[in-house]
Structure formats: C-alpha cells, structure tokens
Design a protein around this motif. Structure first.
Motif, short mmCIF file in Angstrom:
data_model
loop_
_atom_site.label_atom_id
_atom_site.label_comp_id
_atom_site.label_asym_id
_atom_site.label_seq_id
_atom_site.Cartn_x
_atom_site.Cartn_y
_atom_site.Cartn_z
N ILE A 1 -9.83 -4.06 -20.86
CA ILE A 1 -10.39 -2.73 -21.17
C ILE A 1 -10.55 -2.57 -22.68
O ILE A 1 -11.59 -2.13 -23.19
CB ILE A 1 -9.49 -1.61 -20.61
CG1 ILE A 1 -9.47 -1.66 -19.08
CG2 ILE A 1 -9.96 -0.25 -21.09
CD1 ILE A 1 -8.46 -0.71 -18.46
N GLY A 2 -9.49 -2.93 -23.41
CA GLY A 2 -9.53 -2.79 -24.86
C GLY A 2 -10.61 -3.65 -25.49
O GLY A 2 -11.35 -3.19 -26.39
N VAL A 3 -10.72 -4.89 -25.06
CA VAL A 3 -11.74 -5.80 -25.62
C VAL A 3 -13.14 -5.28 -25.32
O VAL A 3 -14.03 -5.30 -26.19
CB VAL A 3 -11.55 -7.23 -25.04
CG1 VAL A 3 -12.75 -8.12 -25.40
CG2 VAL A 3 -10.27 -7.84 -25.57
N ARG A 4 -13.37 -4.78 -24.11
CA ARG A 4 -14.70 -4.28 -23.74
C ARG A 4 -15.08 -3.06 -24.59
O ARG A 4 -16.23 -2.91 -25.03
CB ARG A 4 -14.73 -3.94 -22.26
CG ARG A 4 -14.72 -5.18 -21.36
CD ARG A 4 -14.66 -4.82 -19.90
NE ARG A 4 -15.86 -4.12 -19.47
CZ ARG A 4 -16.08 -3.76 -18.22
NH1 ARG A 4 -15.17 -4.03 -17.28
NH2 ARG A 4 -17.19 -3.15 -17.89
N LYS A 5 -14.08 -2.17 -24.84
CA LYS A 5 -14.37 -0.98 -25.66
C LYS A 5 -14.70 -1.39 -27.09
O LYS A 5 -15.64 -0.87 -27.72
CB LYS A 5 -13.19 -0.02 -25.62
CG LYS A 5 -13.05 0.75 -24.30
CD LYS A 5 -11.91 1.72 -24.33
CE LYS A 5 -12.21 2.90 -25.24
NZ LYS A 5 -13.30 3.76 -24.72
N LEU A 6 -13.93 -2.33 -27.64
CA LEU A 6 -14.18 -2.78 -29.01
C LEU A 6 -15.54 -3.46 -29.13
O LEU A 6 -16.26 -3.29 -30.12
CB LEU A 6 -13.07 -3.74 -29.45
CG LEU A 6 -11.70 -3.11 -29.70
CD1 LEU A 6 -10.65 -4.20 -29.96
CD2 LEU A 6 -11.75 -2.14 -30.89
N TYR A 7 -15.87 -4.24 -28.09
CA TYR A 7 -17.14 -4.95 -28.10
C TYR A 7 -18.31 -3.96 -28.07
O TYR A 7 -19.31 -4.12 -28.79
CB TYR A 7 -17.23 -5.90 -26.91
CG TYR A 7 -18.49 -6.73 -26.89
CD1 TYR A 7 -18.70 -7.72 -27.85
CD2 TYR A 7 -19.47 -6.51 -25.92
CE1 TYR A 7 -19.85 -8.48 -27.83
CE2 TYR A 7 -20.63 -7.27 -25.89
CZ TYR A 7 -20.82 -8.26 -26.85
OH TYR A 7 -21.96 -9.01 -26.84
N LYS A 8 -18.19 -2.89 -27.26
CA LYS A 8 -19.25 -1.88 -27.19
C LYS A 8 -19.37 -1.13 -28.51
O LYS A 8 -20.47 -0.81 -28.97
CB LYS A 8 -18.98 -0.91 -26.04
CG LYS A 8 -19.28 -1.50 -24.66
CD LYS A 8 -19.06 -0.48 -23.57
CE LYS A 8 -19.42 -1.07 -22.21
NZ LYS A 8 -20.87 -1.34 -22.10
N LEU A 9 -18.21 -0.85 -29.15
CA LEU A 9 -18.24 -0.20 -30.45
C LEU A 9 -18.91 -1.09 -31.49
O LEU A 9 -19.66 -0.63 -32.35
CB LEU A 9 -16.82 0.16 -30.90
CG LEU A 9 -16.14 1.30 -30.14
CD1 LEU A 9 -14.68 1.43 -30.55
CD2 LEU A 9 -16.88 2.62 -30.42
N TYR A 10 -18.63 -2.39 -31.39
CA TYR A 10 -19.23 -3.36 -32.33
C TYR A 10 -20.74 -3.40 -32.17
O TYR A 10 -21.49 -3.51 -33.16
CB TYR A 10 -18.64 -4.75 -32.07
CG TYR A 10 -19.30 -5.84 -32.86
CD1 TYR A 10 -19.03 -6.00 -34.22
CD2 TYR A 10 -20.20 -6.71 -32.24
CE1 TYR A 10 -19.64 -7.01 -34.96
CE2 TYR A 10 -20.82 -7.72 -32.96
CZ TYR A 10 -20.54 -7.88 -34.32
OH TYR A 10 -21.15 -8.88 -35.03
N LEU A 11 -21.23 -3.28 -30.94
CA LEU A 11 -22.66 -3.31 -30.68
C LEU A 11 -23.30 -1.95 -30.91
O LEU A 11 -24.54 -1.82 -30.86
CB LEU A 11 -22.93 -3.75 -29.23
CG LEU A 11 -22.54 -5.18 -28.87
CD1 LEU A 11 -22.78 -5.43 -27.39
CD2 LEU A 11 -23.33 -6.19 -29.73
N GLY A 12 -22.48 -0.93 -31.16
CA GLY A 12 -23.00 0.40 -31.38
C GLY A 12 -23.36 1.13 -30.12
O GLY A 12 -24.06 2.15 -30.16
N GLU A 13 -22.90 0.63 -29.00
CA GLU A 13 -23.19 1.28 -27.72
C GLU A 13 -22.14 2.34 -27.44
O GLU A 13 -20.98 2.20 -27.85
CB GLU A 13 -23.19 0.25 -26.59
CG GLU A 13 -24.26 -0.82 -26.73
CD GLU A 13 -24.18 -1.84 -25.61
OE1 GLU A 13 -23.34 -1.64 -24.68
OE2 GLU A 13 -24.95 -2.82 -25.65
N PRO A 14 -22.52 3.40 -26.72
CA PRO A 14 -21.51 4.43 -26.36
C PRO A 14 -20.48 3.87 -25.37
O PRO A 14 -20.85 3.21 -24.39
CB PRO A 14 -22.34 5.54 -25.72
CG PRO A 14 -23.58 4.85 -25.23
CD PRO A 14 -23.86 3.74 -26.20
N ALA A 15 -19.21 4.06 -25.68
CA ALA A 15 -18.13 3.56 -24.80
C ALA A 15 -17.93 4.51 -23.63
O ALA A 15 -17.98 5.74 -23.80
CB ALA A 15 -16.83 3.43 -25.59
#
Length: 318
Positions: free
Chosen positions: A254-268
């Motif tokens: 869960i944590g990795v997916r949220k960080l990855y979405k933040l890195y891509l600029g996508e809404p978590a």
C-alpha cells in the motif's frame, strides 16, 4: 502381583459370570497371582449387582462403579489408577476377547521386554460394511498419522508394563490411541499379537458408526498434541508470525503504491479503497490472535491442575 486385568463395561450382565469363570480358569492353570478390576461405566442392568457379588465371593475381584456413563477412556483411567500388577491386561467384557491369550501377552511383556502389546483381530466376526471396512480405513489413517505401525488400534485386548499405565493420561475418547500416548511418553517398544476374535454371544454392540467419526477427530487431536501439546507457542506463534508477515507485506505494498502515484503526480486513492488494506488488516489481526492463543496455551499448560473426569459412587473388594 503378576497381573491386573482391567475390564471396562457397560450393561454386560449376561456375559460377566462366564467371563469371570473363564479368566479364573486361565489364571489358576498358569498359577498367576492376579486381580480382576471390573469398571462399571454407569450400567443400568444387573452388572453392578453381579460384580459386587463376585467381589464378595472372591478376593481377586474388585469393582468400581461410576455414577453415570462417562466413557471407556475414563473407565480405563480409573482401572489404571488402581492396578498393582506388574503387567496390566485390558479386555472387553462382551466375551469377544479371549482370556486364553493372556499368558502369551504376559510373556511378551516380561520376557521379550515390550512396553505394550496390542491384540490384532485379524479374522473378525463383525459386519463387513458396518465395522470391517471403516476399521481398516481408520487403522490406515492412524498408522500414517502417528507413526505407530499397528494393524488394529481398536482392539481392546492389550498388555502393558505397569509403568506405562501409570505414566500416560487417558482422557476424552483417547482409549483408541493408548499406543500413541505411550510412544509420546517414550515407551517405544510396542508389539502386536494376532488374537482370536469371538462372535458376540450376548446383547448388542455399544458402538455405532459414530465412533469412527469421533475416532478420526480424536486422531487429529492427538496428532496436534503429540507435536505441539507441550509447546503450543511453537504452532500458534509460528503461524502468527506468518500471518503478521503477510499483513506487513500487504501494508508495505500500500505504501509503495501511494508513493509511486505521488511520484507520477497522480491522485492517490483512499487507503480504505485499496483491497490490500483489508488483506493487511485481516492478516495482522489473525496473527495477533494466534500469538495470544499461543501465550494462553503456554500459561494454561504451566498452571494446569489434575481434574477428575468421572465420579465413582461405589467400590467393592478394595
């Protein structure tokens, strides 16, 4: 004293006089010093009256009467507690076990050094469908699960060194697995002897198909107890670590997916909308519960006290 013969029974009034005479003849022919312990497991017929009379007429006979039917395991437990013979023989009271087998069973314990010898009713007179086929399946499963290689776990005719019966705990419906209980206590020299099986002469069997269902459930229980009975934390703790580990990995995902979405600029997305959240939560809760079960098991084991599982109303001959 050479022999203690422990006989649990339920409503076997018709068989008792003949069984007593048969045992007495065998004992006298072989010049054994002996005692016969009849354990009346709550009979509603004339069984206790006959036992009481036999004990008054013959000092070799002793009787114990339960207040109600508590089960064969409890009857054997009571008999084992009172037995004083160097060798303890158990047999059923329905005349299907032959007392003529006793001398050879006695010799296998005293001369060949076995801790326990179990009878094997190789040729049976029971119903093939009702008993023989389920019994074969049951014995196969018991051998595979326990590692004790006997052909007939259910045979009531068995011989034990006295120290064995004093150091095993027979409870619940575990009388079928006394050889396994003995093995778990370190009594590993277990033998088997082909014995004669008699057709039932009086009355009807007290056991139905339910005994095989209960037998398989007890088999699972004794397998668990033999492996983890003295260290429940080894089972519950190991599985608790496994489940908690799965939960931790799920939380990390869960944590990795949220960080990855933040890195891509996508809404978590919300955590509660992520299926991995529920996987993580459920497995962590289960892991914690397994840990608690293990701790409770260890505490119960260290603080357990002996509890009577049956109530004796009368004794005779003691």
């Amino acid at each position: 004293m050479n022999l203690s013969i422990v006989i649990p029974l339920l409503n076997e009034a018709e068989s008792l006089p003949e069984l007593y005479q048969w045992i007495t003849r065998v004992m006298e022919e072989n010049k054994f010093s002996y005692e016969i312990l009849f354990i009346d497991d709550g009979s509603t017929d004339e069984s206790w009256k006959i036992i009481y009379q036999l004990s008054n007429d013959d000092s070799h006979v002793k009787g114990i009467r339960f207040q109600r039917n508590f089960g064969k395991s409890q009857a054997l437990h009571a008999g084992f507690a009172q037995a004083i013979g160097d060798v303890v023989i158990t047999m059923d009271a329905d005349l299907q076990d032959s007392p003529d087998e006793i001398p050879e069973l006695y010799q296998m314990i005293t001369q060949e050094g076995y801790h326990l010898v179990s009878g094997w009713k190789k040729k049976r007179y029971d119903s093939v469908i009702a008993k023989n086929i389920p019994s074969k399946l049951f014995n196969w499963a018991a051998r595979k699960t326990s590692g004790v290689h006997l052909n007939d776990f259910n045979c009531g005719l068995k011989a034990y060194a006295n120290e064995v019966v004093k150091n095993i705990e027979v409870s619940g419906e575990m009388h079928r697995y006394i050889p396994v209980l003995a093995k778990n206590e370190g009594y590993t020299k277990i033998g088997e002897k082909v014995v004669q099986h008699q057709a039932r002469k009086y009355g009807t069997t007290k056991f139905g198909m339910s005994r095989f269902i209960n037998g398989f459930l007890d088999l699972i229980t004794i397998w668990f107890l033999s492996k983890f009975g003295k260290r429940p934390m080894h089972f519950f703790g190991a599985n608790g670590v496994l489940m908690f580990g799965i939960g931790f990995v799920a939380a990390a995902i869960i944590g990795v997916r949220k960080l990855y979405k933040l890195y891509l600029g996508e809404p978590a997305i919300l955590v509660t909308q992520d299926p991995w959240f529920y996987i993580s939560l459920t497995t962590m809760i289960i892991g914690t519960q397994l840990f608690l079960a293990g701790f409770l098991g260890e505490m119960i084991l260290k603080n357990k006290t002996s509890v009577n599982r049956y109530k004796i109303t009368q004794k005779s001959g003691f």
